[in-house]
Write a protein that holds these residues in place. Structure first.
Motif, PDB file in Angstrom:
ATOM      1  N   THR A 241       0.836  -1.197   0.000  1.00 46.76           N
ATOM      2  CA  THR A 241       0.000   0.000   0.000  1.00 46.76           C
ATOM      3  C   THR A 241       0.876   1.254   0.000  1.00 46.76           C
ATOM      4  O   THR A 241       0.611   2.226  -0.711  1.00 46.76           O
ATOM      5  N   ASP A 293      -6.725  -1.531  -3.716  1.00 44.54           N
ATOM      6  CA  ASP A 293      -6.066  -2.221  -2.610  1.00 44.54           C
ATOM      7  C   ASP A 293      -6.915  -3.434  -2.238  1.00 44.54           C
ATOM      8  O   ASP A 293      -8.128  -3.411  -2.404  1.00 44.54           O
ATOM      9  N   GLU A 294      -6.262  -4.469  -1.747  1.00 45.76           N
ATOM     10  CA  GLU A 294      -6.959  -5.715  -1.385  1.00 45.76           C
ATOM     11  C   GLU A 294      -7.841  -6.163  -2.549  1.00 45.76           C
ATOM     12  O   GLU A 294      -9.029  -6.423  -2.377  1.00 45.76           O
TER      13      GLU A 294
HETATM   14 MG    MG Z   1      -2.076  -2.933   2.089  1.00 47.50          MG
END
Ligand code: MG
Ligand code: ATP
Length: 465
Positions: A241, A293-294
């Motif tokens: 991230t 993200d994810e």
């Molecule tokens: Mg992350």
């Protein structure tokens, strides 16, 4: 625009505190903010809401003025000064255009107030935003997108009459456009490239694929056309991230930070529309980076209990993504991050051509990490101790090391007991190697060896490096 608007964070601190490398970012913050106001104004014009448009243009002017009046310390680097100069030039140009437009509108406001009654309310209106083609229209600049023709001197009547006000096939929901512009477009340069320790391979790949191509689109054409899909994968807490955020602040792309929750929760039933609108905006404001993200949480393999909505969301995403990759002139790059790459849908994986492993830090990276974490503090550790700790923390992730340092830093404080209220800050004893040893009994590596070996294996099978 109000002082507590989220976008002000990027440029909200005191002028005197503008540090060397942040001057240009700060001006850019104002610039982006003004662009948004202008976009709103143009939209208002399209609906025939002249008075609203005037308000937005005025706000934009005010923001532009503030942006240009930011003082830049004399010691900034020449590169930074160049950047500042170019933003200032842009702002000046925009100021002229906005002022001109304001004059025209103000003149009209008196005579045309009756025509506003016919326009529908913004809530029910749909805007039809035509994506621009920056290769033909010049550099990225939202003023040049089709919707902004009003500002470019085309009579307002022409623009307004060509836009249907009710929802239609090509129309985009103004509410969604707004939501994407405010909630998903990320303009806070929170992480800098240097903040990310190690990960040289990943950085190099991102530099080649994203940062340079967005800065020098002319060089990255034909065979050098960058891959449009990229996956960052690896065990939790090692900077995926963080890397993506560094890309956001380092590249000149519009950065869309999409989380699974922003696509699903509030917008149930509208997720597909949101995805369509997202890509539309990404194209019109390109070069763009869409970061998910994810990504496993929305793009995993079809599970037995997968519902219709999430399948439709996934399909829509793939369709839209194929749309942008098939047009050689568009530069919209998709970056996904996950710690469960095994669960990704094959169709998604196929499109994320470049897959970059963000592994657990090795000894040298751990040393670097420990050093950087301890650097900003009033205490430091002898070099030999740092080396020893780096050797002994095998299996610790970046975030484990962060937690370890935090725990160790508390040790001298705990020893103070009740004296803590009296002691002066500079009397707290420095950190010792022992503090870290003790902290290591509390903060253990968070990842099981089997998990990390599984990821290593996946990297050998599917990774790009
Ligand atoms: Mg992350
Ligand atoms: P997850 O898979 O759980 O989302 P992640 O890989 O995205 O994890 P990050 O959120 O980027 O992990 O990192 C978590 C924290 O760990 C960061 O906020 C930072 O403090 C620290 N950290 C991890 N890796 C690094 C690194 N290479 N350099 C500096 N700090 C790091």
């Amino acid at each position: 625009w109000s002082p507590d608007s989220p976008t002000m964070e990027a440029g909200g601190d005191d002028v005197s505190q503008v540090s060397n490398e942040r001057a240009a970012y700060k001006i850019k913050g104002y610039f982006d903010l003004a662009k948004e106001e202008i976009a709103k104004a143009v939209r208002a014009e399209e609906w025939g809401l002249v008075e609203d448009a005037i308000v937005y243009y005025k706000t934009a002017l005010r923001v532009l003025k503030e942006g240009i009046s930011i003082s830049v310390p004399s010691y900034v680097t020449s590169g930074e000064q160049e950047k500042v100069k170019s933003y200032r030039q842009k702002i000046l140009q925009w100021q002229d255009q906005v002022s001109d437009r304001l004059q025209v509108l103000s003149r009209r406001a008196g005579t045309a107030s009756t025509s506003q009654v016919t326009a529908s309310h913004p809530k029910t209106a749909a805007v039809s935003l035509k994506p621009s083609n920056p290769m033909k229209n010049g550099p990225r600049n939202s003023l040049q997108s089709g919707r902004n023709t009003a500002l470019m001197g085309i009579p307002k009547e022409k623009v307004a009459s060509s836009k249907p006000v009710q929802e239609s096939g090509g129309g985009y929901d103004a509410k969604l456009v707004e939501m994407i512009n405010t909630a998903i477009v990320d303009r806070s340069p929170s992480v800098k490239w240097e903040d990310v320790a190690g990960l040289d391979k990943a950085k190099q790949a991102l530099m080649e694929m994203v940062i340079l191509p967005t800065k020098r689109r002319d060089l990255f054409t034909g065979l050098r056309r960058p891959a449009r899909g990229l996956l960052l994968f690896g065990p939790p807490g090692n900077g995926k991230t963080m890397l993506a955020k560094a890309v956001a602040s380092e590249s000149e792309a519009t950065f869309f930070n999409v989380s699974a929750s922003s696509l699903t929760s509030k917008w149930v039933g509208e997720a597909e529309k949101l995805v369509r609108t997202l890509f539309m905006i990404a194209i019109s404001r390109q070069p763009s980076v869409i970061f998910i993200d994810e990504i496993d949480s929305i793009m995993s393999t079809r599970l037995a209990n997968e519902n219709d909505a999430s399948r439709r969301l996934k399909s829509e995403f793939l369709i839209q993504f194929d749309g942008v990759t098939s047009n050689p002139d568009d530069l919209v790059i998709l970056i996904g991050a996950t710690n469960k790459p095994q669960e990704l849908d094959d169709a998604v994986l196929r499109r994320l051509v470049k897959r970059i492993y963000v592994p657990l830090p090795d000894e040298s990276v751990r040393r670097l990490l420990l050093r950087t974490k301890l650097k900003g503090q009033a205490f430091s550790l002898p070099g030999g101790d740092v080396d020893r700790l780096a050797r002994e923390t095998e299996g610790y992730s970046g975030s484990d090391l962060q937690a370890l340092c935090e725990e160790a830093a508390m040790m001298p404080i705990r020893e103070l007991g009740t004296n803590i209220l009296k002691v002066k800050a500079n009397q707290v004893r420095p950190l010792r190697y022992d503090d870290f040893r003790k902290a290591m009994t509390v903060i253990r590596p968070s990842l099981q060896r089997s998990k990390w070996e599984e990821l290593d294996q996946w990297n050998r099978n599917f990774g790009s490096n």
